[in-house]
Write an enzyme that holds these catalytic residues in place. Sequence first.
Site, PDB file in Angstrom:
ATOM      1  N   ARG A   1       0.834  -1.203   0.000  1.00 31.95           N
ATOM      2  CA  ARG A   1       0.000   0.000   0.000  1.00 31.95           C
ATOM      3  C   ARG A   1       0.866   1.250   0.000  1.00 31.95           C
ATOM      4  NH1 ARG A   1      -2.947   4.017   2.764  1.00 31.95           N
ATOM      5  NH2 ARG A   1      -5.095   4.179   1.989  1.00 31.95           N
ATOM      6  N   CYS A   2       1.933   1.237   0.795  1.00 30.83           N
ATOM      7  CA  CYS A   2       2.830   2.392   0.839  1.00 30.83           C
ATOM      8  C   CYS A   2       3.429   2.697  -0.537  1.00 30.83           C
ATOM      9  CB  CYS A   2       3.967   2.138   1.826  1.00 30.83           C
ATOM     10  SG  CYS A   2       3.493   2.128   3.560  1.00 30.83           S
TER      11      CYS A   2
END
Length: 407
Positions: free
Chosen positions: A396-397
């Site tokens: 996600r990052c």
Amino acid sequence: MAICVKSEIGPLKKVLLHRPGQELEHLVPEELERLLFDDIPYLKLAQQEHDTFAAILRRQGVEVVYLEDLMAETLRLNPGLRELFVGQFLREGGPFAQNHAEELFDMLTSLEDERELVLKTMSGVSTAEMRDELRAGPLTRLTRERRQFLLDPIPNLYFTRDPFASIGCGVSLHRMYSATRCRETIYAEFILRYHPDFAGQVPFYYDRSDPFHIEGGDILNLREDLLAIGLSQRTSPEAVELLARRLFADERCGVRRILVLDIPNMRAYMHLDTVFTQVDRDKFTIHPDILGSLRLYELRRDGTAMRASELSSPLEDVLREALGLERVTLIACGGKDNIASAREQWNDGSNTLCIAPGKVIVYNRNYVTNEILLRHGLEVFEMPSSELARGRGGPRCMSMPLVRDAL
């Protein structure tokens, strides 16, 4: 729509990535803490891992676009921006860049290829490669070898989630917490304001010139009318209030309610999405250690005003009510094993990228959590992570959704 993200789990159609580059080769041990790294990734393998990530996305029908390519296209299509971009980049490059702004400006603007220019601003400019061109006093010349870079590298760039957040059809362009990451938002601003795919089409709900720090890893789109935002090491309550007022004031924006999760202020939990992400309509991953200290708040639009209140119900109940569900399942990172939980949270076991309801991309190293996700009926796409994980961020990052289909 240039930007359209109204959930965390709607089928992902277009995503922004940055393939790690020379900036990682410019990490040196004495600068790791300042540049927010705990170790030095091996670039060749980090790139292979990142390419696998992009390949998984493409196989699932996601259009992948790269930060470096969009920025180069922005400059190529708007020739008048080149000097403006370089000038701003050097003004924000710190005292050494400012002290040698003229030499650095000449060096960077002499790069005729726009992509080469963009990559050079990302990788940094070392003292050694500029030594003959430097105009400096005699003491500075004698001692300059103590300084590795005139223009610092930006090694956190492959975490494209943080410089801005897609919210509905607009963006929140951020003031980053750490000085070493502030220049990352320059690329986003130029792309969103001047690239033909975005120019004039994207409302800004926060701006990098605003006074309070906020980062994209703390912002989750739970539904068109509902956000979750973390108060964390890198996002302040003042920033959340300012963002909320602007969201609530824009009739084009559907957000009417914000759940605020106050998580411990520590590097291990630097953003909300390192301890909490959505993986299906009624399922979330969570690091269980935050539950004992977690405080919950709510911001609501109240006519033309904004109302804030603290919530006393458990997180599951708050999410169930807010999302209109019969039940919500919190899937513990590492399960009931405290050692596995701590280890896999550190390696971003809670930082999943949902590409469609019940379909997630995860790091393969978090095998305990991944097995638990499978047992909960999720489709799990594992990617290699031995080098990328050294930057303290997961799938996600490393991704900024630009377009998701509606649920």
